[in-house]
Write a protein that holds these residues in place. Structure first.
Motif, PDB file in Angstrom:
ATOM      1  N   THR A  16       1.282  -1.186  -0.066  1.00 39.79           N
ATOM      2  CA  THR A  16       0.044  -0.516   0.232  1.00 39.79           C
ATOM      3  C   THR A  16       1.295   0.937  -0.397  1.00 39.79           C
ATOM      4  N   TYR A  17       0.168   2.056  -0.190  1.00 36.07           N
ATOM      5  CA  TYR A  17       0.810   3.677  -0.052  1.00 36.07           C
ATOM      6  C   TYR A  17      -0.124   4.891   0.384  1.00 36.07           C
ATOM      7  N   ARG A  18       0.288   5.837   0.928  1.00 32.65           N
ATOM      8  CA  ARG A  18      -0.591   6.813   1.312  1.00 32.65           C
ATOM      9  C   ARG A  18       0.075   7.875   0.619  1.00 32.65           C
ATOM     10  N   ILE A  19      -0.096   8.953   1.073  1.00 32.49           N
ATOM     11  CA  ILE A  19      -0.126  10.468   1.154  1.00 32.49           C
ATOM     12  C   ILE A  19       0.278  11.062   2.597  1.00 32.49           C
ATOM     13  N   LEU A  20       1.738  11.419   2.334  1.00 33.73           N
ATOM     14  CA  LEU A  20       1.973  12.372   4.000  1.00 33.73           C
ATOM     15  C   LEU A  20       1.660  13.048   4.419  1.00 33.73           C
ATOM     16  N   PRO A  21       0.498  12.610   4.956  1.00 35.43           N
ATOM     17  CA  PRO A  21      -0.729  14.349   6.208  1.00 35.43           C
ATOM     18  C   PRO A  21       0.326  15.348   6.184  1.00 35.43           C
ATOM     19  N   SER A  22      -0.471  16.679   5.750  1.00 38.39           N
ATOM     20  CA  SER A  22       0.364  17.736   6.083  1.00 38.39           C
ATOM     21  C   SER A  22      -0.597  18.806   6.726  1.00 38.39           C
ATOM     22  N   ILE A  23       0.109  19.253   8.279  1.00 32.59           N
ATOM     23  CA  ILE A  23      -1.202  19.858   9.365  1.00 32.59           C
ATOM     24  C   ILE A  23      -0.246  21.503   9.818  1.00 32.59           C
ATOM     25  N   LEU A  24      -0.904  22.462   9.160  1.00 28.58           N
ATOM     26  CA  LEU A  24      -0.657  23.955   8.740  1.00 28.58           C
ATOM     27  C   LEU A  24      -1.850  24.366   9.906  1.00 28.58           C
ATOM     28  N   PHE A  25      -0.841  25.578  10.794  1.00 31.29           N
ATOM     29  CA  PHE A  25      -2.369  26.376  11.404  1.00 31.29           C
ATOM     30  C   PHE A  25      -2.736  27.496  10.124  1.00 31.29           C
ATOM     31  N   LYS A  26      -3.201  28.133  10.353  1.00 35.47           N
ATOM     32  CA  LYS A  26      -3.736  29.416   9.794  1.00 35.47           C
ATOM     33  C   LYS A  26      -3.677  30.860  10.375  1.00 35.47           C
ATOM     34  N   LYS A  27      -4.424  30.186  11.711  1.00 31.11           N
ATOM     35  CA  LYS A  27      -3.359  31.577  12.815  1.00 31.11           C
ATOM     36  C   LYS A  27      -3.193  31.118  14.541  1.00 31.11           C
ATOM     37  N   PRO A  28      -2.634  31.858  15.161  1.00 32.54           N
ATOM     38  CA  PRO A  28      -2.061  31.342  16.730  1.00 32.54           C
ATOM     39  C   PRO A  28      -3.495  30.874  17.324  1.00 32.54           C
ATOM     40  N   LEU A  29      -3.654  29.473  17.933  1.00 33.45           N
ATOM     41  CA  LEU A  29      -4.287  29.152  18.641  1.00 33.45           C
ATOM     42  C   LEU A  29      -4.352  29.451  19.988  1.00 33.45           C
ATOM     43  N   THR A  30      -5.246  29.790  20.724  1.00 36.99           N
ATOM     44  CA  THR A  30      -5.307  30.304  22.292  1.00 36.99           C
ATOM     45  C   THR A  30      -4.706  28.881  22.994  1.00 36.99           C
ATOM     46  N   GLN A  31      -4.475  28.904  24.241  1.00 41.31           N
ATOM     47  CA  GLN A  31      -4.699  27.893  25.350  1.00 41.31           C
ATOM     48  C   GLN A  31      -5.557  27.323  25.271  1.00 41.31           C
ATOM     49  N   THR A  32      -6.747  27.676  25.641  1.00 40.81           N
ATOM     50  CA  THR A  32      -8.136  26.313  25.812  1.00 40.81           C
ATOM     51  C   THR A  32      -8.059  26.103  24.392  1.00 40.81           C
ATOM     52  N   GLN A  33      -7.875  26.523  23.307  1.00 41.22           N
ATOM     53  CA  GLN A  33      -8.407  25.715  22.186  1.00 41.22           C
ATOM     54  C   GLN A  33      -7.000  24.562  22.593  1.00 41.22           C
TER      55      GLN A  33
END
Length: 336
Positions: free
Chosen positions: A228-245
Motif C-alpha cells: 500500500t501507499y499513502r500520501i504524507l499528511p500535512s497540518i498547518l496552522f492558519k492562525k495562532p491558537l489560544t491556550q484553551t484551543q
C-alpha cells in the motif's frame, strides 16, 4: 487556500478534497519539447527507508513522484513480481473431511521460501484432470513435495497427526537439485501453518509440483500480503491558537498527532494522522487549521508473505517497470 499551497498539497476540507493526482505545476517539464527534464527531477527525488521491527515489512518514503508512478510500482509488486508456489496437486488418497479441491487450494496458498530466479517459467499447458500417473517433473521448472500422514494412536494411546501442518510436506529432490540447493533447501515459510485436521484412521497421501508464476495469473504467486501507499499528511496552522484551543486540539485528536511545546501547539507526529478530520469538524476550526496531504510524498508499505525479502520484491518491481518502459519505447520507435 493559496495557489502555491494547492500546487504542493491536496487540500482537505470538512466534506471534500481537491484533485489528488499530478505534481501541481509540473515542475519537471521542459516546456520547449514538452518532455520531463530528468536532471531537474533527479535533483529533487528522494527515497528514504524507515526502520521496521518486522523483517518481512518494508516501509519507505518516495518523494518527488506523482500518483501514477506510485500506483504502477504498487501494482507491479502485487501482480508482476514472480515467486514459486504449489501449482499442481496429485492426490492419491484423501479420507479427511476436507474435499480434494479445497485441500489443493489451501496447499497452493502456502508461502514457499525459494529464490524464483533459479527456475524458468513453465510452458503453457492444458489442464488434464483425470490422469493415470503423475507427470514427470522437470528439475529446472518444478519442486516436488510429498505429504503422507495418517492419524493413529501411538503406544501410549495418544493420537498422533491430528493436525496436518506445512512441516509435514517433505521435499523430494529431483535431478541434481539436492546438490544445487543444498545450502538453501526449499521449505515453507512457516512450519506451523495448519493445512487440515484428521480424525482417527483418516489419511492423506499426495504429491505436489511447485512452479514459478506471477500474481496476475493466480494470487498464490503474489509475493506480498499487502502493498500500500499513502500520501504524507500535512497540518498547518492558519492562525495562532489560544491556550484553551490548543489543549482542546491535543485532546480531540484520537491518534495524538498534536503536542504542546513551550506553550505552543505543534503537529508533532504528522505521519500518524489518518486525516479523520476530527480537528476541523467543529464550527470555525477549519479557519484555524489547514489539513492536507503533500502531493508528491508517498509512504509505501510492502508486507512480504516471507517467500522473498521485501527489499528484493521492491528492486525486482523497479526492474520490471524499467523493462515495461523499454518495451513501450521500442514499440513506439518501431511504429514511427
Amino acid at each position: 487556500h493559496s495557489l502555491e499551497y494547492r500546487k504542493k498539497h491536496v487540500a482537505i476540507g470538512k466534506h471534500n478534497t481537491s484533485y489528488g493526482s499530478g505534481l501541481g505545476d509540473a515542475p519537471f517539464v521542459d516546456s520547449k519539447n514538452s518532455a520531463m527534464d530528468l536532471k531537474k527531477w533527479k535533483n529533487q527525488f528522494q527515497l528514504n527507508f524507515q526502520q521496521t521491527k518486522d523483517p518481512n515489512t518494508l516501509v519507505f518514503d518516495m518523494i518527488g513522484i506523482d500518483a501514477a508512478l506510485a500506483n504502477a510500482i504498487r501494482r507491479i509488486v502485487i501482480a508482476d513480481v514472480p515467486t514459486v508456489a504449489i501449482h499442481r496437486c496429485y492426490i492419491l488418497n484423501n479420507t479427511s473431511v476436507m474435499q480434494d479441491e479445497v485441500l489443493a487450494h489451501r496447499l497452493g496458498l502456502l508461502p514457499l521460501c525459494f529464490n524464483p530466479d533459479l527456475f524458468e517459467f513453465p510452458p503453457d499447458e492444458t489442464v488434464v484432470t483425470m490422469i493415470d500417473s503423475i507427470p514427470e517433473p522437470e528439475e529446472n521448472l518444478n519442486l516436488v513435495f510429498r505429504l503422507q500422514v495418517t492419524c493413529e494412536r501411538d503406544s501410549s494411546g495418544k493420537l498422533q497427526n491430528q493436525t496436518v501442518y506445512a512441516k509435514h510436506l517433505k521435499w523430494v529432490p529431483i535431478g541434481d537439485q539436492k546438490k544445487r540447493f543444498k545450502d538453501n533447501p526449499p521449505k515453507f515459510v512457516y512450519d506451523k501453518i495448519i493445512i487440515t485436521k484428521l480424525g482417527i484412521g483418516q489419511t492423506i497421501d499426495l504429491t505436489v509440483h511447485c512452479a514459478k508464476g506471477i500474481g496476475r495469473d493466480h494470487a498464490k504467486w503474489s509475493p506480498v500480503a499487502t502493498a500500500t501507499y499513502r500520501i504524507l499528511p500535512s497540518i498547518l496552522f492558519k492562525k495562532p491558537l489560544t491556550q484553551t484551543q490548543a489543549k482542546e486540539l491535543v485532546d480531540i485528536c484520537p491518534l495524538k498527532v498534536f503536542e504542546i511545546e513551550e506553550g505552543v501547539v505543534v503537529a508533532k507526529n504528522p505521519r500518524k494522522c489518518t486525516v479523520c478530520r476530527e480537528c476541523i469538524r467543529k464550527d470555525g476550526w477549519d479557519d484555524l487549521i489547514a489539513l492536507g496531504r503533500v502531493r508528491d510524498h508517498f509512504i509505501f508499505s510492502i508486507e512480504s508473505t516471507g517467500s522473498i525479502p521485501p527489499t528484493q520484491i521492491f528492486l525486482t518491481a523497479l526492474e520490471i517497470l524499467q523493462n515495461k518502459i523499454d518495451r513501450l519505447s521500442n514499440n513506439l520507435a518501431a511504429e514511427t
